[in-house]
Design a protein around this motif. Structure first.
Motif, PDB file in Angstrom:
ATOM      1  N   SER A 105       0.854  -1.183   0.000  1.00 35.87           N
ATOM      2  CA  SER A 105       0.000   0.000   0.000  1.00 35.87           C
ATOM      3  C   SER A 105       0.888   1.231   0.000  1.00 35.87           C
ATOM      4  CB  SER A 105      -0.935   0.004   1.216  1.00 35.87           C
ATOM      5  OG  SER A 105      -0.174   0.015   2.408  1.00 35.87           O
ATOM      6  N   LEU A 106       0.286   2.402  -0.116  1.00 36.18           N
ATOM      7  CA  LEU A 106       1.040   3.650  -0.094  1.00 36.18           C
ATOM      8  C   LEU A 106       1.510   3.945   1.319  1.00 36.18           C
ATOM      9  CD1 LEU A 106      -1.281   5.808  -2.374  1.00 36.18           C
ATOM     10  CD2 LEU A 106       0.709   4.472  -3.032  1.00 36.18           C
ATOM     11  N   GLN A 107       2.705   4.476   1.433  1.00 39.73           N
ATOM     12  CA  GLN A 107       3.276   4.777   2.732  1.00 39.73           C
ATOM     13  C   GLN A 107       3.393   6.288   2.904  1.00 39.73           C
ATOM     14  OE1 GLN A 107       4.013   2.117   4.900  1.00 39.73           O
ATOM     15  NE2 GLN A 107       2.995   0.996   3.247  1.00 39.73           N
ATOM     16  N   ALA A 108       2.912   6.799   4.023  1.00 42.26           N
ATOM     17  CA  ALA A 108       2.989   8.230   4.314  1.00 42.26           C
ATOM     18  C   ALA A 108       4.167   8.494   5.260  1.00 42.26           C
ATOM     19  CB  ALA A 108       1.681   8.703   4.950  1.00 42.26           C
ATOM     20  N   ILE A 140     -17.838  23.764  -4.534  1.00 43.65           N
ATOM     21  CA  ILE A 140     -16.872  24.519  -3.744  1.00 43.65           C
ATOM     22  C   ILE A 140     -16.812  25.933  -4.309  1.00 43.65           C
ATOM     23  CG2 ILE A 140     -15.544  22.440  -3.253  1.00 43.65           C
ATOM     24  CD1 ILE A 140     -13.429  23.425  -5.197  1.00 43.65           C
ATOM     25  N   ARG A 141     -16.404  26.869  -3.471  1.00 41.78           N
ATOM     26  CA  ARG A 141     -16.441  28.281  -3.848  1.00 41.78           C
ATOM     27  C   ARG A 141     -15.069  28.915  -3.695  1.00 41.78           C
ATOM     28  NH1 ARG A 141     -21.760  29.756  -4.303  1.00 41.78           N
ATOM     29  NH2 ARG A 141     -23.226  28.144  -3.568  1.00 41.78           N
ATOM     30  N   PHE A 142     -14.847  29.973  -4.462  1.00 46.20           N
ATOM     31  CA  PHE A 142     -13.583  30.692  -4.357  1.00 46.20           C
ATOM     32  C   PHE A 142     -13.421  31.209  -2.927  1.00 46.20           C
ATOM     33  CE2 PHE A 142     -14.221  31.239  -9.027  1.00 46.20           C
ATOM     34  CZ  PHE A 142     -13.023  30.687  -9.440  1.00 46.20           C
ATOM     35  N   GLY A 143     -12.258  30.947  -2.330  1.00 46.06           N
ATOM     36  CA  GLY A 143     -11.997  31.365  -0.963  1.00 46.06           C
ATOM     37  C   GLY A 143     -12.434  30.377   0.088  1.00 46.06           C
ATOM     38  N   GLN A 144     -13.011  29.236  -0.326  1.00 50.23           N
ATOM     39  CA  GLN A 144     -13.476  28.223   0.622  1.00 50.23           C
ATOM     40  C   GLN A 144     -12.432  27.114   0.760  1.00 50.23           C
ATOM     41  OE1 GLN A 144     -17.041  26.163  -0.611  1.00 50.23           O
ATOM     42  NE2 GLN A 144     -17.508  25.444   1.463  1.00 50.23           N
ATOM     43  N   ASN A 145     -12.187  26.678   1.980  1.00 52.54           N
ATOM     44  CA  ASN A 145     -11.209  25.620   2.224  1.00 52.54           C
ATOM     45  C   ASN A 145     -11.715  24.273   1.727  1.00 52.54           C
ATOM     46  OD1 ASN A 145      -9.876  27.663   3.523  1.00 52.54           O
ATOM     47  ND2 ASN A 145      -9.789  26.667   5.517  1.00 52.54           N
ATOM     48  N   PHE A 146     -10.804  23.495   1.160  1.00 54.55           N
ATOM     49  CA  PHE A 146     -11.109  22.125   0.754  1.00 54.55           C
ATOM     50  C   PHE A 146      -9.839  21.295   0.848  1.00 54.55           C
ATOM     51  CE2 PHE A 146      -9.906  24.313  -3.141  1.00 54.55           C
ATOM     52  CZ  PHE A 146      -9.042  23.429  -3.761  1.00 54.55           C
ATOM     53  N   GLY A 147     -10.006  19.988   0.824  1.00 56.56           N
ATOM     54  CA  GLY A 147      -8.869  19.079   0.837  1.00 56.56           C
ATOM     55  C   GLY A 147      -8.773  18.318  -0.468  1.00 56.56           C
ATOM     56  N   LEU A 148      -7.616  17.729  -0.710  1.00 55.95           N
ATOM     57  CA  LEU A 148      -7.380  16.931  -1.904  1.00 55.95           C
ATOM     58  C   LEU A 148      -6.834  15.578  -1.470  1.00 55.95           C
ATOM     59  CD1 LEU A 148      -5.768  19.705  -4.117  1.00 55.95           C
ATOM     60  CD2 LEU A 148      -7.923  18.550  -4.607  1.00 55.95           C
ATOM     61  N   GLY A 149      -7.628  14.540  -1.682  1.00 51.85           N
ATOM     62  CA  GLY A 149      -7.225  13.197  -1.278  1.00 51.85           C
ATOM     63  C   GLY A 149      -6.984  12.306  -2.473  1.00 51.85           C
ATOM     64  N   THR A 150      -6.005  11.427  -2.360  1.00 51.75           N
ATOM     65  CA  THR A 150      -5.719  10.481  -3.430  1.00 51.75           C
ATOM     66  C   THR A 150      -5.682   9.073  -2.860  1.00 51.75           C
ATOM     67  OG1 THR A 150      -4.157   9.837  -5.172  1.00 51.75           O
ATOM     68  CG2 THR A 150      -3.216  10.776  -3.161  1.00 51.75           C
ATOM     69  N   THR A 151      -6.192   8.127  -3.626  1.00 52.13           N
ATOM     70  CA  THR A 151      -6.181   6.729  -3.195  1.00 52.13           C
ATOM     71  C   THR A 151      -5.084   5.931  -3.883  1.00 52.13           C
ATOM     72  OG1 THR A 151      -7.738   6.035  -4.909  1.00 52.13           O
ATOM     73  CG2 THR A 151      -8.670   6.809  -2.815  1.00 52.13           C
ATOM     74  N   GLY A 152      -4.552   6.453  -4.973  1.00 50.49           N
ATOM     75  CA  GLY A 152      -3.529   5.718  -5.710  1.00 50.49           C
ATOM     76  C   GLY A 152      -4.035   4.424  -6.296  1.00 50.49           C
ATOM     77  N   GLY A 153      -5.361   4.297  -6.422  1.00 46.36           N
ATOM     78  CA  GLY A 153      -5.941   3.068  -6.940  1.00 46.36           C
ATOM     79  C   GLY A 153      -6.329   2.076  -5.854  1.00 46.36           C
ATOM     80  N   PHE A 154      -5.972   2.376  -4.594  1.00 53.89           N
ATOM     81  CA  PHE A 154      -6.342   1.508  -3.476  1.00 53.89           C
ATOM     82  C   PHE A 154      -7.655   2.007  -2.885  1.00 53.89           C
ATOM     83  CE2 PHE A 154      -1.762   1.178  -3.820  1.00 53.89           C
ATOM     84  CZ  PHE A 154      -1.528  -0.181  -3.661  1.00 53.89           C
ATOM     85  N   SER A 155      -8.616   1.116  -2.699  1.00 52.83           N
ATOM     86  CA  SER A 155      -9.936   1.517  -2.227  1.00 52.83           C
ATOM     87  C   SER A 155     -10.007   1.678  -0.713  1.00 52.83           C
ATOM     88  CB  SER A 155     -10.984   0.489  -2.668  1.00 52.83           C
ATOM     89  OG  SER A 155     -10.666  -0.802  -2.159  1.00 52.83           O
ATOM     90  N   ASP A 156      -9.025   1.144   0.005  1.00 49.53           N
ATOM     91  CA  ASP A 156      -9.116   1.128   1.464  1.00 49.53           C
ATOM     92  C   ASP A 156      -8.225   2.154   2.143  1.00 49.53           C
ATOM     93  OD1 ASP A 156      -6.814  -0.101   0.646  1.00 49.53           O
ATOM     94  OD2 ASP A 156      -6.874  -1.700   2.136  1.00 49.53           O
ATOM     95  N   MET A 158      -6.495   6.484   1.918  1.00 55.71           N
ATOM     96  CA  MET A 158      -6.442   7.776   1.248  1.00 55.71           C
ATOM     97  C   MET A 158      -5.339   8.619   1.875  1.00 55.71           C
ATOM     98  SD  MET A 158      -9.419  10.663   0.616  1.00 55.71           S
ATOM     99  CE  MET A 158     -10.233   9.660  -0.621  1.00 55.71           C
ATOM    100  N   LEU A 159      -4.568   9.268   1.017  1.00 53.60           N
ATOM    101  CA  LEU A 159      -3.559  10.220   1.459  1.00 53.60           C
ATOM    102  C   LEU A 159      -3.996  11.616   1.034  1.00 53.60           C
ATOM    103  CD1 LEU A 159      -0.244   8.329   0.571  1.00 53.60           C
ATOM    104  CD2 LEU A 159      -1.508   8.321   2.723  1.00 53.60           C
TER     105      LEU A 159
END
Length: 297
Positions: A105-108, A140-156, A158-159
């Motif tokens: 799996s992906l390692q953080a 989502i709106r300009f100036g609003q906080n959001f996150g960006l998550g990636t699974t790398g193809g693994f369903s279980d 998220m980084l």
């Protein structure tokens, strides 16, 4: 004097034979469990290169919960400054930062880079995450906080895309600018905002929904620096040549961000589930075609 034939066994032959049998049994056990190093690498590569279907925007905006790509578009100035770098680049997981010895799996923490491939696969697709209570499917709106998550193809797993202030021990390896990385913990380091491209109109567009497939600036909330691809720093990864991604605001003489800071949040093509909006034919034949600068050079 005794004569020795090839059939005579010398030394600790019994111990060596037992050790060889144990090594063979250990190999067979690991192979059955999928624990061999080559099996781990193949599994990781299979997930990272697995095709991903992007979300389709029905109203033309980006929403919480959407699966998208982050694309730094092709531009003329980059081609003029760096002739070897031609074409659009997408943000992706950098496999060079992953320990292959624990590659199930992906390692953080995990590195990120920019790749020339613009097809949506496990390693270069992201999910737009709510960090302030926004509901799924809400724009989502300009100036609003959001996150960006990636699974790398693994369903279980998220980084999350993150950054932090540069220090003596934490900086981008090539440019020595502010580092961008992936972590497994949501925090203030993983918060981002979309900023309208034109500095003179940013106050007017504050709070408006963010359009998909349009140029914008993506700013890190904690450090107030913008996501960027300098394009003159690159490394060799498991998949080949890739470009360094940093958090740094490049300003021109008019105090406006340069194209190194331009990003497009790419969504799926409603008429073809295997392609993206950037693959659609240009509706303005007289305009600039995709990769036109590459064709001219």
């Amino acid at each position: 004097m005794a004569a020795y034939s090839p059939g005579v066994r010398l030394g600790n032959w019994e111990e060596e034979a037992a050790l060889e049998e144990e090594r063979l049994r250990d190999f067979m056990r690991k192979r059955e469990r999928g624990e061999l190093l080559i099996q781990k690498i193949n599994k990781l590569e299979e997930n990272l290169l697995k095709k991903v279907k992007l979300s389709v925007s029905k109203d033309g905006f980006v929403h919480f919960g959407d699966t998208v790509m982050l694309l730094n578009p092709d531009n003329k100035s980059s081609v003029e400054k760096y002739p070897g770098v031609c074409g659009s680049l997408t943000l992706a997981i950098n496999l060079g930062e992953i320990s292959v010895y624990s590659a199930k799996s992906l390692q953080a923490p995990c590195g990120v880079s920019a790749v020339e491939s613009v097809g949506p696969v496990g390693r270069n697709t992201f999910c737009i995450l709510s960090v302030g209570g926004g509901a799924v499917d809400e724009p989502i709106r300009f100036g609003q906080n959001f996150g960006l998550g990636t699974t790398g193809g693994f369903s279980d797993q998220m980084l999350y895309l993150a950054s932090d202030h540069k220090s003596f021990v934490r900086f981008a390896k090539k440019s020595y600018l502010q580092q961008v990385f992936l972590t497994d913990e949501l925090s203030y380091l993983t918060c981002w905002q979309a900023t309208f491209l034109d500095p003179q109109l940013r106050l007017e567009y504050e709070g408006f929904p963010v359009p998909a497939n349009s140029k914008m600036i993506i700013t890190h909330c904690h450090t107030n620096r913008s996501l960027a691809i300098p394009r003159n720093f690159w490394t060799r990864s498991y998949f080949g040549k890739e470009y360094e991604v940093v958090c740094h605001t490049y300003l021109d003489s008019h105090k406006a961000e340069e194209d190194k800071n331009y990003w497009v949040i790419v969504t799926g093509n409603p008429s073809d589930e295997d392609s993206t909006m950037i693959d659609r034919p240009n509706p303005h034949p007289g305009g600039i075609r995709k990769n036109e600068f590459c064709e001219e050079t």
